[in-house]
Design an enzyme around this catalytic site. Sequence first.
Site, PDB file in Angstrom:
ATOM      1  N   LYS A  61      -4.539  -6.703   4.161  1.00 42.90           N
ATOM      2  CA  LYS A  61      -4.455  -5.640   3.057  1.00 42.90           C
ATOM      3  C   LYS A  61      -5.830  -5.166   2.621  1.00 42.90           C
ATOM      4  O   LYS A  61      -6.334  -4.061   2.470  1.00 42.90           O
ATOM      5  CB  LYS A  61      -3.453  -5.901   1.963  1.00 42.90           C
ATOM      6  CG  LYS A  61      -3.616  -5.005   0.828  1.00 42.90           C
ATOM      7  CD  LYS A  61      -3.219  -3.541   0.959  1.00 42.90           C
ATOM      8  CE  LYS A  61      -2.733  -2.807  -0.262  1.00 42.90           C
ATOM      9  NZ  LYS A  61      -3.647  -2.805  -1.213  1.00 42.90           N
ATOM     10  N   SER A  84       0.837  -1.055   0.272  1.00 45.28           N
ATOM     11  CA  SER A  84       0.022  -0.082  -0.148  1.00 45.28           C
ATOM     12  C   SER A  84       0.850   1.122   0.063  1.00 45.28           C
ATOM     13  O   SER A  84       1.866   1.342   0.747  1.00 45.28           O
ATOM     14  CB  SER A  84      -1.083   0.041   1.312  1.00 45.28           C
ATOM     15  OG  SER A  84      -1.757   1.278   1.166  1.00 45.28           O
ATOM     16  N   HIS A 109      -7.393  -3.205   5.230  1.00 47.61           N
ATOM     17  CA  HIS A 109      -6.583  -1.631   5.233  1.00 47.61           C
ATOM     18  C   HIS A 109      -7.600  -1.156   4.191  1.00 47.61           C
ATOM     19  O   HIS A 109      -7.685   0.131   4.463  1.00 47.61           O
ATOM     20  CB  HIS A 109      -5.140  -1.844   4.649  1.00 47.61           C
ATOM     21  CG  HIS A 109      -4.584  -0.785   4.117  1.00 47.61           C
ATOM     22  ND1 HIS A 109      -4.772  -0.247   2.802  1.00 47.61           N
ATOM     23  CD2 HIS A 109      -3.814   0.304   4.488  1.00 47.61           C
ATOM     24  CE1 HIS A 109      -4.295   0.748   2.400  1.00 47.61           C
ATOM     25  NE2 HIS A 109      -3.492   1.131   3.643  1.00 47.61           N
ATOM     26  N   ASN A 110      -7.578  -1.761   2.955  1.00 45.24           N
ATOM     27  CA  ASN A 110      -8.263  -0.887   1.893  1.00 45.24           C
ATOM     28  C   ASN A 110      -9.768  -0.503   2.276  1.00 45.24           C
ATOM     29  O   ASN A 110     -10.459   0.416   1.827  1.00 45.24           O
ATOM     30  CB  ASN A 110      -8.461  -1.765   0.506  1.00 45.24           C
ATOM     31  CG  ASN A 110      -7.015  -1.802   0.014  1.00 45.24           C
ATOM     32  OD1 ASN A 110      -6.060  -1.649   0.639  1.00 45.24           O
ATOM     33  ND2 ASN A 110      -6.909  -1.934  -1.561  1.00 45.24           N
TER      34      ASN A 110
END
Length: 485
Positions: free
Chosen positions: A184, A129, A187-188
């Site tokens: 991830k 990221s 996170h997104n």
Amino acid sequence: MGNVDIGLIGLAVMGENLVLNMEGKGFSVAVYNRTTSKVDAFIQGRGAGKKISGFHSLADLAASLKRPRKVMIMVKAGEAVDDTIEHILPVFEKGDIIIDGGNSNYQDTIRRTAYVESKGLLYIGTGVSGGEEGALIGPSIMPGGSPAAWPVVKPILQAIAAKVEGGVPCCDWVGENGAGHFVKMVHNGIEYGDMQLICETYDLMRNYLGLSYEEMHDVFDTWNKGNLNSYLIEITRDILAVKDTDGQPLAEKILDTAGQKGTGKWTGIAALEFGVPLTLIGEAVFARCLSAAKAERVRSSRIFSGPKICKPLDAEKHAFIGDLEKALYAAKVVSYAQGYLLMREAAKEYKWNLNNGGIALMWRGGCIIRSVFLGKIKEAFDRKPDLENLLLDPFFTSIIEDAQASWRRVVAAAVSNGIPAPTLTSALSYFDGYRNERLPANLLQAQRDYFGAHTYERIDKNRGEFFHTNWTGRGGSTSASTYTV
């Protein structure tokens, strides 16, 4: 035997920038792209004069690499990753390592890890990221997959990752198989939530308070120096200051239809599968979907009317800006709390030993959601590694308690003036549900038992003891099997 440190497949912008990052940290890199002209253009352009070798075949790339070979795939998520793996396997050997650095679905990564390991190789699925700039100067990196691969790739991945205080890299081992890509994905999802929360505060500033773009720029500039200091607040500040060629704010001329690549949607789907109330991120995804229905919204605007916006007096604006700051901060806490709940449930299901504080540290720099706030999350899990809910940490409890009145004023103003604020509102509703000892689900269970004989538990009996009532006098005593989601 080759002498190149690592290979990379896929020379789009992210791939190119990661290669330059690796080379800049002292590693030699071999590159390949299916369209071989891209290899030549890169080697003769941005990669000229550097320790970067270009190849037109995977066999030649493999021959150039040190053993155990390491190659990073930076291609579009989905079928392209599977195809690339199939082309790598014949030219790699037992113990070699394949790294998928794209935005793959974590379930695909679970499957691929098992498949590659069955061939005698090792596999890593890692979230990366930070966008194009992060890839070049230091992203947040979230690796998971075959544990035996981590010591081999650790020196490279930690060298190219962003660093925070004391030179600590925003990269550490997350867990087995799909853990890295799951983290991830969350996170997104949080990124979706943060962006939508900021958009709602902007909307209230613009349409309720009537602030100019210059005034909004100043507000976000001030916020970026306090508790809300973060990359997304910073870029919002900068965006609001940019003028078009005619001197008018550029943001005002951008079509209000948001795009998405799917990771936010995956987060919402995972939340439904694990039974986690990820309400804020879900609303953020749906807000993008609603924005995409532009033509329909235009038609609807000519049919429906809402309340006339009653703007506050100038003397009241400053106080409301303060309310907005607290509401945004409180809702942000809820978003992260929900995200961590989702990671906790996935860890139980897949037996991942997630380091919650370490994840916050990985997000502390390099990535899109990087902020000062994440340091507080790490401290919370340092205090109590098995923290049940982020809201129960004393620091965050105090933030929520202090923000409550402001948060409610902001939501009330949005609702009464017809200004949509789905994430600010859903976050408050989640908090109100979470803090209530008794919810109206007793009636819901009665309804389920009435029409489907699904049974219910009683407050005056032990948990796990189920009852059925013949509500109509015609249903008999037979009940359906009991299940929970």
